[in-house]
Design an enzyme around this catalytic site. Structure first.
Site, PDB file in Angstrom:
ATOM      1  CB  VAL A  61      -1.042   0.273   1.023  1.00 16.27           C
ATOM      2  CG1 VAL A  61      -2.007  -1.285   1.285  1.00 16.27           C
ATOM      3  CG2 VAL A  61      -0.460  -0.179   2.724  1.00 16.27           C
ATOM      4  CG  ASN A  87      -6.233  -1.043   9.136  1.00 15.80           C
ATOM      5  OD1 ASN A  87      -6.524  -1.186  10.293  1.00 15.80           O
ATOM      6  ND2 ASN A  87      -6.538  -3.550   9.076  1.00 15.80           N
ATOM      7  CB  SER A 139      -3.387   4.919  16.431  1.00 21.30           C
ATOM      8  OG  SER A 139      -2.633   4.961  18.098  1.00 21.30           O
ATOM      9  CE1 TYR A 152       1.736   2.026  13.978  1.00 19.88           C
ATOM     10  CE2 TYR A 152       1.172   3.490  16.674  1.00 19.88           C
ATOM     11  CZ  TYR A 152       0.515   2.405  15.472  1.00 19.88           C
ATOM     12  OH  TYR A 152      -0.424   1.784  15.936  1.00 19.88           O
ATOM     13  CE  LYS A 156      -1.999   4.548  12.708  1.00 17.28           C
ATOM     14  NZ  LYS A 156      -2.811   3.193  11.686  1.00 17.28           N
ATOM     15  CB  ILE A 184      -7.346  -3.872  19.402  1.00 23.71           C
ATOM     16  CG1 ILE A 184      -7.519  -1.933  19.227  1.00 23.71           C
ATOM     17  CG2 ILE A 184      -8.625  -4.603  19.101  1.00 23.71           C
ATOM     18  CD1 ILE A 184      -9.335  -2.282  20.470  1.00 23.71           C
TER      19      ILE A 184
HETATM   20  P1  NAD Z   1      -1.813  -6.834  12.297  1.00 26.27           P
HETATM   21  O1  NAD Z   1      -0.107  -6.821  12.278  1.00 26.27           O
HETATM   22  O2  NAD Z   1      -3.073  -7.912  12.791  1.00 26.27           O
HETATM   23  O3  NAD Z   1      -2.289  -6.900  10.839  1.00 26.27           O
HETATM   24  C1  NAD Z   1      -2.077  -5.851  10.039  1.00 26.27           C
HETATM   25  C2  NAD Z   1      -1.890  -6.529   8.641  1.00 26.27           C
HETATM   26  O4  NAD Z   1      -0.805  -5.150   7.326  1.00 26.27           O
HETATM   27  C3  NAD Z   1      -0.990  -7.647   8.381  1.00 26.27           C
HETATM   28  O5  NAD Z   1      -1.278  -8.365   7.697  1.00 26.27           O
HETATM   29  C4  NAD Z   1       0.203  -7.597   7.337  1.00 26.27           C
HETATM   30  O6  NAD Z   1       0.612  -8.250   6.434  1.00 26.27           O
HETATM   31  C5  NAD Z   1       0.123  -5.681   6.157  1.00 26.27           C
HETATM   32  N1  NAD Z   1       0.715  -5.284   6.014  1.00 26.27           N
HETATM   33  C6  NAD Z   1       1.949  -4.601   6.386  1.00 26.27           C
HETATM   34  N2  NAD Z   1       2.746  -4.156   5.451  1.00 26.27           N
HETATM   35  C7  NAD Z   1       1.754  -4.101   4.041  1.00 26.27           C
HETATM   36  C8  NAD Z   1       2.130  -3.771   3.634  1.00 26.27           C
HETATM   37  N3  NAD Z   1       3.286  -2.372   2.697  1.00 26.27           N
HETATM   38  N4  NAD Z   1       1.316  -3.553   2.150  1.00 26.27           N
HETATM   39  C9  NAD Z   1       0.114  -4.349   2.778  1.00 26.27           C
HETATM   40  N5  NAD Z   1      -0.403  -4.916   3.283  1.00 26.27           N
HETATM   41  C10 NAD Z   1       0.721  -4.576   4.473  1.00 26.27           C
HETATM   42  O7  NAD Z   1      -2.218  -5.294  12.803  1.00 26.27           O
HETATM   43  P2  NAD Z   1      -3.706  -4.684  13.446  1.00 26.27           P
HETATM   44  O8  NAD Z   1      -3.528  -4.233  14.871  1.00 26.27           O
HETATM   45  O9  NAD Z   1      -4.571  -5.155  12.813  1.00 26.27           O
HETATM   46  O10 NAD Z   1      -3.387  -3.294  13.228  1.00 26.27           O
HETATM   47  C11 NAD Z   1      -4.303  -2.358  11.617  1.00 26.27           C
HETATM   48  C12 NAD Z   1      -4.160  -1.094  12.492  1.00 26.27           C
HETATM   49  O11 NAD Z   1      -4.851  -1.022  13.665  1.00 26.27           O
HETATM   50  C13 NAD Z   1      -2.684  -0.599  11.912  1.00 26.27           C
HETATM   51  O12 NAD Z   1      -3.008   0.872  11.189  1.00 26.27           O
HETATM   52  C14 NAD Z   1      -2.258  -0.575  13.280  1.00 26.27           C
HETATM   53  O13 NAD Z   1      -1.809   1.361  13.409  1.00 26.27           O
HETATM   54  C15 NAD Z   1      -3.674   0.433  14.139  1.00 26.27           C
HETATM   55  N6  NAD Z   1      -3.969  -0.030  15.830  1.00 26.27           N
HETATM   56  C16 NAD Z   1      -4.036  -1.268  15.626  1.00 26.27           C
HETATM   57  C17 NAD Z   1      -3.555  -1.310  17.379  1.00 26.27           C
HETATM   58  C18 NAD Z   1      -3.281  -2.286  18.236  1.00 26.27           C
HETATM   59  O14 NAD Z   1      -3.623  -2.064  19.277  1.00 26.27           O
HETATM   60  N7  NAD Z   1      -3.309  -3.362  17.913  1.00 26.27           N
HETATM   61  C19 NAD Z   1      -3.676  -0.048  18.118  1.00 26.27           C
HETATM   62  C20 NAD Z   1      -4.471   1.472  16.998  1.00 26.27           C
HETATM   63  C21 NAD Z   1      -4.222   0.796  15.523  1.00 26.27           C
END
Ligand code: NAD
Length: 246
Positions: A61, A87, A139, A152, A156, A184
């Site tokens: 992406v 995302n 986030s 990060y 964000k 999460i």
């Molecule tokens: P995750 O690691 O479970 O999923 C992230 C996905 O993004 C993975 O499948 C990965 O392969 C994919 N990815 C990575 N680089 C990529 C690229 N260059 N092109 C396409 N896909 C790519 O993470 P998550 O926890 O589900 O996070 C999802 C979103 O939520 C992110 O934006 C993260 O910053 C945000 N977020 C997560 C949390 C948390 O606590 N989990 C908190 C705040 C924000």
């Protein structure tokens, strides 16, 4: 979301996977975008076996030509585009003195530039379809700083900033909002200790870590017509983390 077409990035895992599954269960045809083909195809098979419509496209992406291809494949398959959930993320965390330049660049590319690229190529397609909704995953880091999260936090913070800019630029037919997740429990937490998880859960009024579905439901709302007067803003999904003063 019957007859609607959605693209979800980072949809092979975590929040993106939960959103792809929920949007599909609500009737949308969903393009699952990720770098991880194996897991992405598995999500597509899951949606299809539940009776939904889905397609996997492998793309980075952070690269404009690949994002453009995602939009083209989606239009070729379903002929329209209504919803984009930006995302996917990538991050290396360290203080500014410790952070490697390449890690800064890649974090900003995958986590922030991707949101600009997604809009750049999706908005014209949404306009052709009569309008649409973009939901960006920010986030709690969009609002407050966390030690060591230099790149990060920058990315964000930027996601929330350009959510507002895009809402101004692309209204009234395209709405742009952000969800701001707290802690999460997704595979992004793999490798963290039980002690840290318990401490994070104990920190928030909800007294638990969030589930990916908690965020997916907020994305569903913001991308649906029920949110038709909501644009340029954010919905924090953090179990009350930021409500605390200490
Ligand atoms: P995750 O690691 O479970 O999923 C992230 C996905 O993004 C993975 O499948 C990965 O392969 C994919 N990815 C990575 N680089 C990529 C690229 N260059 N092109 C396409 N896909 C790519 O993470 P998550 O926890 O589900 O996070 C999802 C979103 O939520 C992110 O934006 C993260 O910053 C945000 N977020 C997560 C949390 C948390 O606590 N989990 C908190 C705040 C924000």
């Amino acid at each position: 979301l019957t007859n609607k077409v959605a693209i979800v990035t980072g949809a092979a895992s975590g929040i993106g996977e939960a959103t792809a599954r929920l949007l599909a269960a609500e009737g949308a045809s969903v393009c699952v975008v990720d770098l991880d083909s194996e897991a992405g195809k598995e999500v597509v098979r899951g949606i299809q076996s539940d009776g939904g419509q889905a397609l996997f496209v492998r793309a980075d992406v952070g690269k404009g030509s690949q994002v453009k291809r995602v939009i083209e494949r989606t239009l070729k398959t379903w002929g329209r585009l209504d919803i984009l959930h930006n995302n996917a993320y990538w991050s290396r965390n360290a203080s500014a003195t410790e952070l490697d330049e390449k890690a800064w660049d890649r974090t900003l590319e995958v986590t922030l530039k991707s949101v600009y690229l997604g809009a750049k190529y999706a908005v014209p397609a949404m306009r052709e379809s009569g309008g649409g909704a973009i939901v960006n995953t920010g986030s709690v880091h969009s609002l407050v700083g966390f030690a060591g999260f230099t790149a990060y936090d920058a990315a964000k913070g930027g996601v929330l900033a350009i959510t507002r800019t895009m809402a101004i630029d692309f209204g009234p037919d395209i709405r742009v909002n952000a969800v701001l997740p707290g802690a999460i429990l997704t595979p992004a937490w793999d490798g963290t200790s039980k002690k840290l998880r318990n401490r994070c859960a104990d920190m928030v009024p909800a007294k638990r870590l969030g589930a990916p579905e908690d965020v997916a439901r907020a994305v569903l709302f913001l991308s649906s017509d029920e949110a038709s007067y909501i644009t340029g803003t954010s919905l924090t999904v953090d179990g009350g983390m930021l409500a605390r003063t200490e």
